[in-house]
Structure formats: C-alpha cells, structure tokens
Design a protein around this motif. Structure first.
Motif, short mmCIF file in Angstrom:
data_model
loop_
_atom_site.label_atom_id
_atom_site.label_comp_id
_atom_site.label_asym_id
_atom_site.label_seq_id
_atom_site.Cartn_x
_atom_site.Cartn_y
_atom_site.Cartn_z
N PRO A 37 0.64 -1.26 0.04
CA PRO A 37 0.01 0.14 0.08
C PRO A 37 0.82 1.22 -0.09
O PRO A 37 0.30 2.23 -0.77
N VAL A 38 1.91 1.09 0.60
CA VAL A 38 2.98 2.25 0.38
C VAL A 38 3.45 2.81 -0.86
O VAL A 38 3.31 3.97 -1.20
N ILE A 39 3.76 1.75 -1.73
CA ILE A 39 4.02 2.04 -3.17
C ILE A 39 2.94 2.51 -3.65
O ILE A 39 3.05 3.26 -4.56
N MET A 40 1.83 2.21 -3.43
CA MET A 40 0.55 2.86 -4.07
C MET A 40 0.38 4.16 -3.88
O MET A 40 -0.02 4.78 -4.63
N ASP A 41 0.38 4.42 -2.63
CA ASP A 41 0.42 5.87 -1.94
C ASP A 41 1.59 6.78 -2.81
O ASP A 41 1.19 7.87 -3.29
N ASP A 42 2.71 6.24 -2.82
CA ASP A 42 3.81 6.97 -3.53
C ASP A 42 3.45 7.21 -5.14
O ASP A 42 4.04 8.22 -5.62
N THR A 43 3.05 6.08 -5.92
CA THR A 43 2.77 6.29 -6.94
C THR A 43 1.56 7.35 -7.33
O THR A 43 1.61 8.21 -8.09
N GLN A 44 0.44 7.31 -6.46
CA GLN A 44 -0.65 8.40 -6.81
C GLN A 44 -0.10 9.78 -6.34
O GLN A 44 -0.32 10.81 -7.14
N ARG A 45 0.74 9.91 -5.39
CA ARG A 45 1.51 11.22 -4.96
C ARG A 45 2.28 11.73 -6.19
O ARG A 45 2.24 12.84 -6.63
N ALA A 46 3.21 10.96 -6.64
CA ALA A 46 3.79 11.23 -7.91
C ALA A 46 3.07 11.82 -8.98
O ALA A 46 3.22 12.74 -9.63
N MET A 47 1.81 11.28 -9.41
CA MET A 47 0.98 11.50 -10.25
C MET A 47 0.65 12.94 -10.16
O MET A 47 0.30 13.81 -11.03
N VAL A 48 0.04 13.17 -8.89
CA VAL A 48 -0.43 14.65 -8.58
C VAL A 48 0.74 15.58 -8.56
O VAL A 48 0.47 16.66 -9.03
N ARG A 49 1.85 15.35 -8.24
CA ARG A 49 2.85 16.34 -8.23
C ARG A 49 3.52 16.69 -9.75
O ARG A 49 3.63 17.80 -10.11
N VAL A 50 3.38 15.49 -10.53
CA VAL A 50 3.99 15.57 -12.12
C VAL A 50 2.93 16.42 -12.85
O VAL A 50 3.33 17.12 -13.63
#
Length: 254
Positions: free
Chosen positions: A100-113
């Motif tokens: 789940p942490v990787i899932m959060d990191d992925t979504q957070r990266a999408m939002v920031r990019v």
C-alpha cells in the motif's frame, strides 16, 4: 467598461495563463468583466490559451518536477500504460495490493507531476490500478505507442535523460517498485562439523523489454551499483557494497 487598452492588456494576461482573479487585482477590472472578455477571446482563439484543467509542464515549457517525475517514469516503464482517446488519456499503473505504501507513492507522484489531473484507484483481483486522467500524459511519456512496450523501441528523450541523471535513485526505485524485488536467500554449510545457516540479500529486476533493462542498468551505472544478468530477462544485484547502496536508497517494498 469600454477601454480598448485595458481590454487588450486583460486578454494578453489571460492568454499567458494568469488567473481571472489575479488579472482583476492587477488591472482594477471587475472579475466578471475579465471572465467575459476571456470567454469571448477564447472562443475565437482557443489555440492561444494554455490547456484547461491540468497544467502540462511540457506544453507550458516549464518541465516536470524532477524527483517525482523520475520515480513515476520508472513506474510507467515497469507496470504502466496509457489509454489514448481523442480528448482524454488515462495513465494507469498497476500496483500489488501487498504494498500500500508504493500505491500511495505512485498516486502522490502523479499529482505532483501533473497538478490538476484527476486521480483514482480501481480495484482488481490482487492488485489496484492507480489512474490519472488528462490529455497530457502522452506529452510527459513520449514512449507511449501501439502495442506492448517490449514490441517497440523504448528510448528516453533528452529532457528525460537529464532528469534521470539528476535523480537516478528515484528512477531505480520506481523500476524496482514496479518490476523488481528484494529477497533474502539462505543456504546451509557444515563447518567444523557444525551446520550453520547463512542469509544473503539480492535485488532482482525483471522485464521482457531489452530497452527497459538497458535503461535500468544504465541508471545503476550512474550510482556505482554492480549488476549482472541472472538470465536473459532478470538482472541481479548481489555484491555486498552494491546491496548496501540499494538498501540505503531503495530498500524493501511496503
């Protein structure tokens, strides 16, 4: 209000992406008037305005936020794809539900990019697709094309290589989080009549695209990590010093 000079200055600022409220504040024009002038001008000249919604750093000429982009690029090359439609594209990265942490990191990266693009999660059996919707994902990932990634040439644009060279560990982490793993092997040896258990850590990255494997090895070389092929599609990191570097910057998946 019927001042041609003020109207021209208002429209010029709107075309550069300045918000209606900011234009009104700077020029002393009612916000409703700014919105009306902008609506009229945009209807006549839509190509002169920045894209609505998500602010694409490629279209605006600003470049993506380096560190999150480097990570997201690794995720995209591993377990990502883009569904392209005429007015909107969908970036989808498949994440295992065990992490789940990787899932959060992925979504957070999408939002920031790509700020402003809507993101969501779609549950599947044993995994979740983290999705983001915008017509600009193909701007950010020019590797998109018909068919699977291993059936076509995958190479980075110059600006992408510069980002990875600036943040290689984020790129490596994205690739490991998508198509890699950290495992602990063990063996037993009999020494002086006593059986002892020995454990040793390995990092593996597996991808059927030779171009993506080459990019992974290139990034490892940037940070001084030694690697070798375990078989035709699996790359192993096993040397003690290299494991220490990988543990420091990548570590186990969560």
């Amino acid at each position: 209000m019927n001042n041609p000079d003020i109207k021209l200055r208002t429209i010029t600022m709107c075309r550069t992406g300045v918000s209606n409220a900011e234009v009104a504040r700077r020029l002393g024009v009612p916000k409703g008037t700014v919105g009306y002038w902008k609506f009229q001008d945009r209807a006549r000249h839509p190509d002169l305005y920045p894209p609505a919604g998500a602010k694409c750093p490629i279209c605006l000429g600003t470049g993506p936020t380096d560190r999150p982009y480097s990570y997201l690029l690794g995720q995209y090359l591993g377990d990502g794809h883009i569904i392209a439609k005429p007015r909107q594209h969908t970036l989808s990265i498949t994440c295992c539900d065990d992490y789940p942490v990787i899932m959060d990191d992925t979504q957070r990266a999408m939002v920031r990019v790509l700020p402003g693009a809507n993101t969501t999660r779609v549950r599947r059996t044993g995994c979740t697709d983290v999705k983001s919707y915008s017509a600009h994902w193909t701007c950010l990932f020019p590797q998109h094309g018909p068919g699977m990634k291993h059936t076509r040439k995958i190479e980075l644009a110059d600006w992408q290589r510069e980002i990875v060279e600036s943040h290689p560990w984020e790129f490596i982490r994205g690739l490991i989080h998508s198509d890699g793993c950290r495992i602990t092997n063990w063996t037993e040896k009999v020494i002086a009549g006593e059986r002892k258990r020995y454990e040793y850590t390995r990092y593996f990255f597996s991808n059927v695209s030779s171009d993506i494997r080459d990019l992974y090895c290139w990034a490892l070389g940037l940070v001084g990590v030694e690697w070798r092929y375990a078989n035709w599609r699996n790359i192993s990191v096993a040397k003690k010093n290299s494991i220490a570097l990988m543990d420091l910057h990548v570590g186990p998946k969560f």
